[in-house]
Design a protein around this motif. Structure first.
Motif, short mmCIF file in Angstrom:
data_model
loop_
_atom_site.label_atom_id
_atom_site.label_comp_id
_atom_site.label_asym_id
_atom_site.label_seq_id
_atom_site.Cartn_x
_atom_site.Cartn_y
_atom_site.Cartn_z
N GLY A 91 21.91 -11.43 28.67
CA GLY A 91 21.57 -12.47 29.62
C GLY A 91 20.20 -13.07 29.51
N ILE A 92 19.38 -12.61 28.55
CA ILE A 92 18.03 -13.19 28.41
C ILE A 92 18.04 -14.41 27.50
N TYR A 93 18.57 -14.24 26.31
CA TYR A 93 18.54 -15.31 25.31
C TYR A 93 19.87 -16.04 25.27
N ALA A 94 19.83 -17.35 25.31
CA ALA A 94 21.04 -18.15 25.18
C ALA A 94 21.63 -17.93 23.78
N PRO A 95 22.94 -17.98 23.63
CA PRO A 95 23.54 -17.76 22.31
C PRO A 95 23.22 -18.89 21.34
N GLY A 96 23.15 -18.51 20.06
CA GLY A 96 23.01 -19.51 19.01
C GLY A 96 21.60 -19.82 18.58
N ILE A 97 20.57 -19.13 19.12
CA ILE A 97 19.19 -19.38 18.68
C ILE A 97 18.93 -18.61 17.38
N PRO A 98 18.50 -19.28 16.31
CA PRO A 98 18.22 -18.58 15.05
C PRO A 98 17.15 -17.49 15.25
N VAL A 99 17.40 -16.32 14.65
CA VAL A 99 16.49 -15.19 14.83
C VAL A 99 15.91 -14.73 13.50
N ALA A 100 16.77 -14.38 12.54
CA ALA A 100 16.26 -13.77 11.31
C ALA A 100 17.24 -13.99 10.17
N ARG A 101 16.73 -13.73 8.96
CA ARG A 101 17.56 -13.83 7.76
C ARG A 101 17.29 -12.59 6.90
N VAL A 102 18.37 -11.96 6.41
CA VAL A 102 18.27 -10.71 5.66
C VAL A 102 17.57 -10.94 4.33
N ILE A 103 16.64 -10.04 4.00
CA ILE A 103 15.91 -10.14 2.73
C ILE A 103 16.21 -8.95 1.81
N LYS A 104 17.02 -8.00 2.29
CA LYS A 104 17.32 -6.82 1.49
C LYS A 104 18.74 -6.37 1.81
N ALA A 105 19.58 -6.25 0.77
CA ALA A 105 20.95 -5.82 0.98
C ALA A 105 20.99 -4.37 1.45
N GLY A 106 22.01 -4.05 2.25
CA GLY A 106 22.13 -2.68 2.75
C GLY A 106 23.41 -2.50 3.53
N ARG A 107 23.57 -1.32 4.12
CA ARG A 107 24.73 -1.01 4.95
C ARG A 107 24.26 -0.37 6.24
N ASP A 108 24.89 -0.76 7.33
CA ASP A 108 24.56 -0.30 8.68
C ASP A 108 23.20 -0.82 9.16
#
Length: 258
Positions: free
Chosen positions: A208-225
């Protein structure tokens, strides 16, 4: 010698011709060498003058190139700033949840705690818990609001947790700050979830704090979990941010309830 040559040319022209030809054969190389030397000596002042003239022109050209580069860099900076401000203006005009646009006067980029300060506070409608974003995406949320100043917890702070989803398939995850300027993305429901470099994450609206759809981050390293990502917005490069209302309205403060 002159008289002999004169008599020879008069009484025996054929022999004189042979002597003259022999003298020419001997004198031509000497004359050529002397002429080359004279021309070389005569050309020294001109060569020195040409050298300094070329050096002067090169210096002027280098100064002109440097000036043009400065002008080009300034023009690029102005174009970038204009594009960013236009994006921010469109966000402000198009959004109904904007509280205020304020200057981001400082941010901590060298500490494990990541905060920023806005030059707007409760007098401008800013309240604790409200999201703060820039033209590219989410910056953080307000944790303290004075009369004309507010303190913002950046999404890269270790105490920041933002519910997000992956853009390409809606995978729910948590974006948690690491304290070093980067963000850790953790899968919520799916075990052994794969993350690829370039995966983009936006706010999901959960909490309930942040409205949906605001860009946050982009992955820079592949991984799992769990994987490492970089925030789409770097607060230390911003000067203006938008404070927005929470996705689900906050309850009124105690003074208003009375």
């Amino acid at each position: 010698m002159a008289a002999l040559l004169l008599a020879l040319s008069t009484f025996d022209p054929k022999t004189f011709g042979v002597v003259r030809l022999a003298a020419a054969e001997i004198g031509t190389p000497i004359s050529s060498l002397l002429g080359w030397g004279v021309r070389g000596v005569a050309s020294v002042p001109q060569g020195v003058s040409d050298y300094f003239a070329v050096m002067g022109r090169n210096k002027a050209l280098r100064a002109e190139i440097a000036a043009n580069k400065r002008m080009t860099d300034q023009a690029k900076a102005v174009l970038y700033e204009n594009a960013r401000l236009k994006t921010l203006l469109r966000l402000r005009q198009g959004a109904t949840d904007t509280v205020v646009a304020a200057h981001l006067v400082s941010s901590s980029a060298a500490s494990t705690r990541r905060y920023a300060v806005l030059n707007a506070g409760s007098n401008q409608g800013v309240r604790e818990g409200q999201p703060v974003r820039g033209p590219e995406g989410l910056i953080g949320r307000v944790i303290e609001a004075g009369f004309n100043t507010a303190r913002v917890l950046l999404i890269s702070d270790p105490e920041s947790i933002v519910p997000v989803r992956r853009v390409r398939d809606g995978l729910p995850a948590i974006a948690a700050g690491r304290g070093d300027g980067l963000i850790e993305i953790r899968s919520v429901n799916l075990a052994n979830a794969p993350f690829a470099v370039g995966d983009a994450f936006v706010t999901s609206g959960t909490g309930g704090i942040y409205a949906p759809g605001i860009p946050v981050a982009r992955v820079i390293k592949a991984g799992r979990d769990t994987t490492t990502a970089r925030g789409v917005t770097q607060p230390d490069t911003l000067d203006i941010a938008i404070v927005q209302r929470t996705f689900i309205p906050l309850p009124p403060p105690p003074a208003e309830q009375r």
